[in-house]
Design a protein around this motif. Structure first.
Motif, PDB file in Angstrom:
ATOM      1  N   LEU A   1      29.514  12.757  50.104  1.00 43.78           N
ATOM      2  CA  LEU A   1      30.956  12.973  49.972  1.00 43.78           C
ATOM      3  C   LEU A   1      31.717  12.666  51.253  1.00 43.78           C
ATOM      4  N   ALA A   2      31.026  12.675  52.379  1.00 48.36           N
ATOM      5  CA  ALA A   2      31.703  12.372  53.652  1.00 48.36           C
ATOM      6  C   ALA A   2      31.925  10.880  53.839  1.00 48.36           C
ATOM      7  N   ASN A   3      31.337  10.067  52.976  1.00 46.15           N
ATOM      8  CA  ASN A   3      31.437   8.612  53.148  1.00 46.15           C
ATOM      9  C   ASN A   3      31.857   7.950  51.843  1.00 46.15           C
TER      10      ASN A   3
ATOM     11  N   ALA B   1      36.521  17.036  46.571  1.00 46.07           N
ATOM     12  CA  ALA B   1      35.928  18.070  47.426  1.00 46.07           C
ATOM     13  C   ALA B   1      36.992  18.740  48.276  1.00 46.07           C
ATOM     14  N   TRP B   2      37.917  17.953  48.818  1.00 47.21           N
ATOM     15  CA  TRP B   2      38.971  18.545  49.650  1.00 47.21           C
ATOM     16  C   TRP B   2      40.012  19.275  48.811  1.00 47.21           C
ATOM     17  N   LEU B   3      40.204  18.858  47.553  1.00 54.19           N
ATOM     18  CA  LEU B   3      41.075  19.635  46.673  1.00 54.19           C
ATOM     19  C   LEU B   3      40.487  21.018  46.425  1.00 54.19           C
ATOM     20  N   ILE B   4      39.161  21.108  46.327  1.00 52.58           N
ATOM     21  CA  ILE B   4      38.515  22.413  46.158  1.00 52.58           C
ATOM     22  C   ILE B   4      38.729  23.269  47.407  1.00 52.58           C
ATOM     23  N   VAL B   5      38.617  22.648  48.581  1.00 55.99           N
ATOM     24  CA  VAL B   5      38.872  23.378  49.826  1.00 55.99           C
ATOM     25  C   VAL B   5      40.310  23.893  49.836  1.00 55.99           C
TER      26      VAL B   5
ATOM     27  N   LYS C   1      32.724  19.486  59.070  1.00 53.78           N
ATOM     28  CA  LYS C   1      31.385  19.014  59.424  1.00 53.78           C
ATOM     29  C   LYS C   1      30.707  18.290  58.266  1.00 53.78           C
ATOM     30  N   GLU C   2      30.891  18.823  57.072  1.00 55.72           N
ATOM     31  CA  GLU C   2      30.142  18.325  55.912  1.00 55.72           C
ATOM     32  C   GLU C   2      30.848  17.221  55.164  1.00 55.72           C
ATOM     33  N   LEU C   3      32.172  17.251  55.137  1.00 52.89           N
ATOM     34  CA  LEU C   3      32.936  16.382  54.231  1.00 52.89           C
ATOM     35  C   LEU C   3      33.745  15.321  54.942  1.00 52.89           C
ATOM     36  N   THR C   4      33.515  15.128  56.244  1.00 56.61           N
ATOM     37  CA  THR C   4      34.150  14.027  56.964  1.00 56.61           C
ATOM     38  C   THR C   4      33.068  13.219  57.673  1.00 56.61           C
ATOM     39  N   PRO C   5      33.302  11.938  57.893  1.00 60.07           N
ATOM     40  CA  PRO C   5      32.263  11.105  58.519  1.00 60.07           C
ATOM     41  C   PRO C   5      31.896  11.613  59.910  1.00 60.07           C
ATOM     42  N   ALA C   6      30.615  11.538  60.246  1.00 64.07           N
ATOM     43  CA  ALA C   6      30.161  11.911  61.593  1.00 64.07           C
ATOM     44  C   ALA C   6      30.738  10.940  62.597  1.00 64.07           C
TER      45      ALA C   6
ATOM     46  N   LEU D   1      43.130  10.804  51.195  1.00 63.42           N
ATOM     47  CA  LEU D   1      42.077  11.708  51.677  1.00 63.42           C
ATOM     48  C   LEU D   1      42.451  12.274  53.035  1.00 63.42           C
ATOM     49  N   ASP D   2      42.991  11.439  53.904  1.00 63.34           N
ATOM     50  CA  ASP D   2      43.436  11.875  55.225  1.00 63.34           C
ATOM     51  C   ASP D   2      44.468  12.993  55.107  1.00 63.34           C
TER      52      ASP D   2
END
Length: 376
Positions: free
Chosen positions: A135-137, A286-290, A370-375, A229-230
Protein backbone atom coordinates in the motif's frame (compact mmCIF):
# COMPACT_ATOMS: atom_id res chain seq x y z
CA UNK A 1 26.93 -9.51 26.12
CA UNK A 2 27.13 -5.73 26.36
CA UNK A 3 27.67 -3.22 23.59
CA UNK A 4 29.39 0.18 23.54
CA UNK A 5 27.39 2.61 21.39
CA UNK A 6 29.19 4.59 18.72
CA UNK A 7 27.71 7.87 19.98
CA UNK A 8 27.45 9.16 23.53
CA UNK A 9 24.38 11.05 24.72
CA UNK A 10 24.68 14.29 26.67
CA UNK A 11 21.73 15.36 28.83
CA UNK A 12 21.28 18.87 30.16
CA UNK A 13 18.65 19.26 32.89
CA UNK A 14 17.65 22.60 34.37
CA UNK A 15 16.05 22.22 37.82
CA UNK A 16 14.78 24.72 40.43
CA UNK A 17 17.60 24.69 43.01
CA UNK A 18 20.95 23.30 44.11
CA UNK A 19 19.58 20.57 46.37
CA UNK A 20 17.37 19.26 43.59
CA UNK A 21 20.31 19.34 41.19
CA UNK A 22 22.53 17.33 43.53
CA UNK A 23 19.83 14.74 44.15
CA UNK A 24 19.18 14.37 40.43
CA UNK A 25 22.89 14.13 39.68
CA UNK A 26 23.25 11.29 42.16
CA UNK A 27 20.41 9.42 40.48
CA UNK A 28 22.05 9.73 37.07
CA UNK A 29 25.39 8.65 38.50
CA UNK A 30 23.69 5.61 40.04
CA UNK A 31 22.29 4.78 36.59
CA UNK A 32 25.81 4.52 35.27
CA UNK A 33 26.16 7.84 33.49
CA UNK A 34 29.90 8.22 33.11
CA UNK A 35 30.31 11.96 33.67
CA UNK A 36 27.94 14.05 35.78
CA UNK A 37 28.33 17.69 36.84
CA UNK A 38 26.18 20.33 38.52
CA UNK A 39 26.38 24.11 38.22
CA UNK A 40 24.23 27.22 38.62
CA UNK A 41 22.10 27.81 35.52
CA UNK A 42 22.83 31.04 33.62
CA UNK A 43 19.32 32.47 34.07
CA UNK A 44 17.90 30.81 37.17
CA UNK A 45 17.94 27.46 38.91
CA UNK A 46 20.66 24.83 38.60
CA UNK A 47 21.96 22.59 35.82
CA UNK A 48 22.68 18.89 35.79
CA UNK A 49 24.86 17.79 32.90
CA UNK A 50 25.42 14.10 32.35
CA UNK A 51 27.07 11.90 29.76
CA UNK A 52 25.81 8.43 28.88
CA UNK A 53 28.52 6.46 27.06
CA UNK A 54 26.91 3.04 27.54
CA UNK A 55 27.30 0.18 27.54
CA UNK A 56 23.94 -1.18 26.40
CA UNK A 57 22.62 -4.72 26.81
CA UNK A 58 22.95 -5.37 23.05
CA UNK A 59 23.76 -3.58 19.80
CA UNK A 60 20.27 -2.06 19.27
CA UNK A 61 21.58 1.44 19.99
CA UNK A 62 18.46 3.28 18.81
CA UNK A 63 16.22 1.27 21.15
CA UNK A 64 18.35 1.66 24.29
CA UNK A 65 19.10 5.33 23.66
CA UNK A 66 15.36 5.99 23.38
CA UNK A 67 14.69 3.99 26.55
CA UNK A 68 17.24 6.00 28.54
CA UNK A 69 15.90 9.26 27.13
CA UNK A 70 12.43 8.42 28.40
CA UNK A 71 13.80 7.61 31.85
CA UNK A 72 15.79 10.84 32.04
CA UNK A 73 12.78 12.81 30.81
CA UNK A 74 10.63 11.34 33.58
CA UNK A 75 13.33 12.14 36.11
CA UNK A 76 13.43 15.73 34.87
CA UNK A 77 9.65 16.03 35.26
CA UNK A 78 9.82 14.58 38.77
CA UNK A 79 12.47 17.17 39.65
CA UNK A 80 10.34 20.00 38.25
CA UNK A 81 12.82 20.72 35.48
CA UNK A 82 13.39 20.54 31.74
CA UNK A 83 15.84 18.48 29.73
CA UNK A 84 17.70 18.70 26.44
CA UNK A 85 19.62 15.97 24.69
CA UNK A 86 22.42 15.86 22.15
CA UNK A 87 24.55 13.12 20.65
CA UNK A 88 28.19 13.06 19.55
CA UNK A 89 31.21 10.82 19.44
CA UNK A 90 32.35 10.17 23.03
CA UNK A 91 35.59 12.14 22.67
CA UNK A 92 33.72 15.10 21.15
CA UNK A 93 31.03 14.99 23.83
CA UNK A 94 33.66 15.07 26.57
CA UNK A 95 35.60 17.87 24.89
CA UNK A 96 32.57 20.17 24.85
CA UNK A 97 31.04 19.03 28.15
CA UNK A 98 30.05 21.99 30.33
CA UNK A 99 32.15 22.93 33.31
CA UNK A 100 30.84 22.57 36.85
CA UNK A 101 31.27 20.60 40.02
CA UNK A 102 32.02 17.01 39.06
CA UNK A 103 29.84 14.45 40.80
CA UNK A 104 31.45 11.53 39.00
CA UNK A 105 33.89 10.97 36.14
CA UNK A 106 34.32 7.36 35.07
CA UNK A 107 34.99 5.30 31.98
CA UNK A 108 32.42 3.16 30.21
CA UNK A 109 34.22 0.12 31.60
CA UNK A 110 33.95 1.40 35.17
CA UNK A 111 30.20 2.00 34.89
CA UNK A 112 29.42 -1.22 33.03
CA UNK A 113 27.72 -3.07 35.87
CA UNK A 114 25.70 -0.05 37.03
CA UNK A 115 24.67 0.78 33.47
CA UNK A 116 23.49 -2.71 32.63
CA UNK A 117 21.75 -3.07 35.97
CA UNK A 118 19.87 0.20 35.41
CA UNK A 119 18.66 -0.99 32.01
CA UNK A 120 17.82 -4.51 33.14
CA UNK A 121 14.24 -3.51 33.94
CA UNK A 122 13.71 -2.30 30.36
CA UNK A 123 12.68 -4.98 27.84
CA UNK A 124 14.62 -5.46 24.64
CA UNK A 125 12.91 -4.62 21.37
CA UNK A 126 10.23 -7.12 20.37
CA UNK A 127 10.19 -8.46 16.81
CA UNK A 128 8.71 -5.92 14.40
CA UNK A 129 5.76 -6.97 12.24
CA UNK A 130 6.88 -7.81 8.71
CA UNK A 131 4.85 -5.69 6.29
CA UNK A 132 4.19 -7.58 3.07
CA UNK A 133 1.40 -5.50 1.53
CA UNK A 134 2.32 -2.83 -1.01
CA UNK A 135 0.00 0.00 0.00
CA UNK A 136 2.96 2.35 0.43
CA UNK A 137 3.84 2.00 -3.25
CA UNK A 138 0.76 2.62 -5.41
CA UNK A 139 0.92 2.38 -9.17
CA UNK A 140 2.12 5.72 -10.60
CA UNK A 141 -0.14 7.64 -12.94
CA UNK A 142 0.89 9.35 -16.15
CA UNK A 143 1.59 12.59 -14.30
CA UNK A 144 -0.51 15.73 -13.86
CA UNK A 145 -3.81 15.50 -15.68
CA UNK A 146 -3.67 19.19 -16.49
CA UNK A 147 -7.25 19.76 -15.41
CA UNK A 148 -7.49 22.66 -12.96
CA UNK A 149 -9.93 22.31 -10.08
CA UNK A 150 -12.52 25.04 -9.67
CA UNK A 151 -12.60 26.28 -6.06
CA UNK A 152 -16.06 27.37 -4.96
CA UNK A 153 -16.28 30.10 -2.34
CA UNK A 154 -12.59 31.00 -2.25
CA UNK A 155 -13.27 34.70 -2.77
CA UNK A 156 -16.05 34.71 -0.18
CA UNK A 157 -13.52 34.37 2.67
CA UNK A 158 -12.06 37.60 4.05
CA UNK A 159 -8.49 36.30 4.03
CA UNK A 160 -7.03 39.73 4.94
CA UNK A 161 -8.83 39.48 8.30
CA UNK A 162 -7.10 36.18 9.03
CA UNK A 163 -3.47 35.48 9.89
CA UNK A 164 -0.89 32.95 8.79
CA UNK A 165 2.68 32.30 9.83
CA UNK A 166 3.94 35.64 8.49
CA UNK A 167 1.03 37.98 9.12
CA UNK A 168 -2.18 38.61 7.15
CA UNK A 169 -3.33 35.57 5.18
CA UNK A 170 -3.97 37.45 1.93
CA UNK A 171 -1.52 35.19 0.07
CA UNK A 172 -3.35 31.99 1.07
CA UNK A 173 -5.84 32.08 -1.86
CA UNK A 174 -2.95 32.01 -4.32
CA UNK A 175 -1.45 29.02 -2.50
CA UNK A 176 -4.76 27.19 -2.75
CA UNK A 177 -5.08 28.16 -6.42
CA UNK A 178 -1.59 26.75 -6.94
CA UNK A 179 -2.77 23.42 -5.54
CA UNK A 180 -5.98 23.57 -7.58
CA UNK A 181 -3.96 24.09 -10.76
CA UNK A 182 -3.17 20.37 -10.64
CA UNK A 183 0.10 20.78 -12.50
CA UNK A 184 3.86 20.51 -12.07
CA UNK A 185 3.82 23.32 -9.50
CA UNK A 186 2.16 21.04 -6.94
CA UNK A 187 5.25 20.45 -4.78
CA UNK A 188 6.04 24.16 -4.63
CA UNK A 189 2.47 24.95 -3.59
CA UNK A 190 2.58 22.25 -0.89
CA UNK A 191 5.82 23.74 0.44
CA UNK A 192 4.21 27.19 0.52
CA UNK A 193 1.19 25.76 2.36
CA UNK A 194 3.40 24.19 5.01
CA UNK A 195 5.37 27.39 5.38
CA UNK A 196 2.51 29.88 5.52
CA UNK A 197 -0.65 28.03 6.60
CA UNK A 198 0.83 25.28 8.80
CA UNK A 199 4.32 26.01 10.06
CA UNK A 200 6.29 23.56 12.21
CA UNK A 201 3.21 21.98 13.80
CA UNK A 202 1.58 25.37 14.33
CA UNK A 203 -1.78 26.33 12.84
CA UNK A 204 -3.31 29.81 12.58
CA UNK A 205 -6.82 31.20 12.33
CA UNK A 206 -6.57 30.87 8.54
CA UNK A 207 -5.72 27.15 8.70
CA UNK A 208 -9.19 25.68 9.43
CA UNK A 209 -10.60 27.94 6.69
CA UNK A 210 -8.39 26.18 4.14
CA UNK A 211 -9.57 22.65 4.98
CA UNK A 212 -12.79 22.86 2.95
CA UNK A 213 -10.82 23.92 -0.12
CA UNK A 214 -8.31 21.09 0.35
CA UNK A 215 -11.26 18.70 0.45
CA UNK A 216 -12.70 20.25 -2.70
CA UNK A 217 -9.40 19.63 -4.46
CA UNK A 218 -9.11 16.08 -3.10
CA UNK A 219 -12.61 15.23 -4.35
CA UNK A 220 -12.11 16.60 -7.85
CA UNK A 221 -12.41 13.71 -10.35
CA UNK A 222 -9.63 15.06 -12.54
CA UNK A 223 -7.06 15.48 -9.76
CA UNK A 224 -3.83 13.57 -10.35
CA UNK A 225 -4.01 10.43 -8.14
CA UNK A 226 -0.60 11.09 -6.55
CA UNK A 227 -1.76 14.57 -5.56
CA UNK A 228 -4.99 13.21 -4.07
CA UNK A 229 -3.04 10.73 -1.98
CA UNK A 230 -0.70 13.53 -0.93
CA UNK A 231 -3.65 15.64 0.24
CA UNK A 232 -5.18 12.79 2.24
CA UNK A 233 -1.88 12.28 4.06
CA UNK A 234 -1.54 16.00 4.75
CA UNK A 235 -5.13 16.24 6.02
CA UNK A 236 -4.44 13.39 8.44
CA UNK A 237 -1.29 15.14 9.60
CA UNK A 238 -2.83 18.55 10.28
CA UNK A 239 -5.82 16.93 11.99
CA UNK A 240 -3.61 15.13 14.50
CA UNK A 241 -1.49 18.09 15.59
CA UNK A 242 -4.11 18.71 18.31
CA UNK A 243 -6.87 16.08 18.02
CA UNK A 244 -10.20 17.12 19.52
CA UNK A 245 -12.71 14.81 21.23
CA UNK A 246 -15.39 13.10 19.17
CA UNK A 247 -19.02 13.94 19.94
CA UNK A 248 -22.30 12.73 18.59
CA UNK A 249 -22.41 15.68 16.23
CA UNK A 250 -19.25 16.88 14.52
CA UNK A 251 -18.28 20.39 15.42
CA UNK A 252 -20.06 20.58 18.78
CA UNK A 253 -16.83 20.67 20.78
CA UNK A 254 -15.37 24.11 21.26
CA UNK A 255 -11.85 24.21 19.86
CA UNK A 256 -9.44 25.95 22.21
CA UNK A 257 -6.59 26.25 19.71
CA UNK A 258 -6.19 26.85 15.98
CA UNK A 259 -4.81 23.32 15.78
CA UNK A 260 -7.94 21.88 17.41
CA UNK A 261 -10.15 24.02 15.15
CA UNK A 262 -8.29 22.59 12.16
CA UNK A 263 -8.88 19.06 13.43
CA UNK A 264 -12.56 19.85 13.84
CA UNK A 265 -12.71 21.20 10.30
CA UNK A 266 -11.29 17.91 8.99
CA UNK A 267 -13.70 15.84 11.12
CA UNK A 268 -16.68 17.77 9.73
CA UNK A 269 -15.62 16.85 6.19
CA UNK A 270 -14.83 13.16 6.71
CA UNK A 271 -18.21 12.12 5.20
CA UNK A 272 -17.34 14.14 2.07
CA UNK A 273 -13.93 12.49 1.85
CA UNK A 274 -15.40 9.01 2.26
CA UNK A 275 -17.40 9.50 -0.95
CA UNK A 276 -14.06 9.02 -2.72
CA UNK A 277 -13.94 5.38 -1.60
CA UNK A 278 -15.37 3.61 -4.68
CA UNK A 279 -13.07 5.34 -7.17
CA UNK A 280 -9.63 5.55 -5.53
CA UNK A 281 -6.65 3.26 -5.15
CA UNK A 282 -5.97 0.94 -2.24
CA UNK A 283 -3.33 3.36 -0.98
CA UNK A 284 -5.86 6.20 -0.89
CA UNK A 285 -8.44 3.94 0.78
CA UNK A 286 -5.93 3.12 3.51
CA UNK A 287 -5.54 6.82 4.27
CA UNK A 288 -9.31 7.31 4.18
CA UNK A 289 -9.50 4.71 6.95
CA UNK A 290 -6.87 6.65 8.91
CA UNK A 291 -8.91 9.84 8.46
CA UNK A 292 -12.10 8.01 9.44
CA UNK A 293 -10.46 7.15 12.77
CA UNK A 294 -10.49 10.84 13.63
CA UNK A 295 -14.20 11.17 13.97
CA UNK A 296 -16.48 8.69 12.26
CA UNK A 297 -19.30 7.75 14.58
CA UNK A 298 -21.15 4.45 14.52
CA UNK A 299 -18.41 2.06 13.50
CA UNK A 300 -16.67 1.15 10.28
CA UNK A 301 -18.74 0.72 7.12
CA UNK A 302 -18.68 -2.90 5.87
CA UNK A 303 -16.50 -1.90 2.90
CA UNK A 304 -13.79 -0.68 5.27
CA UNK A 305 -13.61 -3.91 7.24
CA UNK A 306 -13.73 -5.89 4.00
CA UNK A 307 -10.80 -3.85 2.66
CA UNK A 308 -8.69 -4.79 5.69
CA UNK A 309 -9.57 -8.45 5.26
CA UNK A 310 -8.06 -8.31 1.76
CA UNK A 311 -4.82 -6.65 2.88
CA UNK A 312 -2.25 -9.39 3.19
CA UNK A 313 -0.26 -9.81 6.38
CA UNK A 314 0.17 -7.51 9.39
CA UNK A 315 -1.01 -3.91 9.26
CA UNK A 316 -0.58 -2.15 12.62
CA UNK A 317 -1.81 1.14 11.16
CA UNK A 318 -5.01 -0.22 9.63
CA UNK A 319 -5.79 -2.37 12.67
CA UNK A 320 -5.42 0.61 15.00
CA UNK A 321 -7.47 2.82 12.68
CA UNK A 322 -10.28 0.25 12.58
CA UNK A 323 -10.27 -0.10 16.37
CA UNK A 324 -10.60 3.67 16.71
CA UNK A 325 -13.31 3.90 14.05
CA UNK A 326 -15.37 1.26 15.85
CA UNK A 327 -14.81 2.81 19.28
CA UNK A 328 -12.92 -0.23 20.57
CA UNK A 329 -10.83 1.56 23.21
CA UNK A 330 -9.49 -1.65 24.75
CA UNK A 331 -8.45 -2.93 21.35
CA UNK A 332 -6.77 0.37 20.51
CA UNK A 333 -4.89 0.30 23.81
CA UNK A 334 -3.64 -3.25 23.20
CA UNK A 335 -2.48 -2.31 19.71
CA UNK A 336 -0.62 0.80 20.83
CA UNK A 337 1.05 -1.02 23.72
CA UNK A 338 2.11 -3.74 21.29
CA UNK A 339 3.56 -1.11 18.96
CA UNK A 340 5.49 0.39 21.87
CA UNK A 341 7.29 -2.91 22.29
CA UNK A 342 8.95 -2.69 18.85
CA UNK A 343 8.86 1.00 17.85
CA UNK A 344 10.90 3.30 20.09
CA UNK A 345 8.95 6.38 18.95
CA UNK A 346 5.63 5.09 20.29
CA UNK A 347 6.27 5.13 24.09
CA UNK A 348 6.82 8.93 24.25
CA UNK A 349 3.58 9.43 22.32
CA UNK A 350 1.72 7.22 24.79
CA UNK A 351 3.19 9.12 27.74
CA UNK A 352 2.23 12.58 26.44
CA UNK A 353 0.05 14.62 28.86
CA UNK A 354 -3.01 14.60 26.59
CA UNK A 355 -6.23 12.53 26.54
CA UNK A 356 -5.80 8.84 25.75
CA UNK A 357 -7.67 9.01 22.47
CA UNK A 358 -5.48 11.89 21.29
CA UNK A 359 -2.42 9.80 22.15
CA UNK A 360 -3.80 6.91 20.15
CA UNK A 361 -4.42 9.18 17.17
CA UNK A 362 -0.85 10.45 17.28
CA UNK A 363 0.40 6.86 17.40
CA UNK A 364 -1.87 6.07 14.46
CA UNK A 365 -0.41 8.87 12.35
CA UNK A 366 3.12 7.76 13.22
CA UNK A 367 2.42 4.14 12.30
CA UNK A 368 0.59 5.15 9.13
CA UNK A 369 3.45 7.36 7.95
CA UNK A 370 5.86 4.46 8.47
CA UNK A 371 3.67 1.78 6.93
CA UNK A 372 1.64 3.58 4.26
CA UNK A 373 4.15 5.97 2.70
CA UNK A 374 7.21 5.09 0.60
CA UNK A 375 10.47 4.57 2.52
CA UNK A 376 12.89 7.47 2.08
Amino acid sequence: MSHLPRHATTYGLVVPDEETARNGAQELAARGHALVRVSPAPASGWRIDSLDEGPFPDDDETWWTAAEERIVSRLSEDLGGTVRRSMALPETARRFFLEGETICDRTAGQVRDARLSALSSEPARAPCPVIVHDLANPEPSDGPAGEPVELHGLDDVDWTALTGAYGPADDVPDILRGLAANDEGWEESIEEYFSTVVHQDTCYDCTPETVGFLVQIARAPGLTPEYRLDLLIHLAYIATIDPVPVTAEAGTDEASTAEAATCQAVIERIPDLMTLWPDVSGAARAWLIVLAALGMDGGAPPAVAEFRSRVEGPSPALDLALALVSGDEDGALKLTIAAASWDQQVPPLLEAPIPLRARHLKVLLHLALKELTPAR
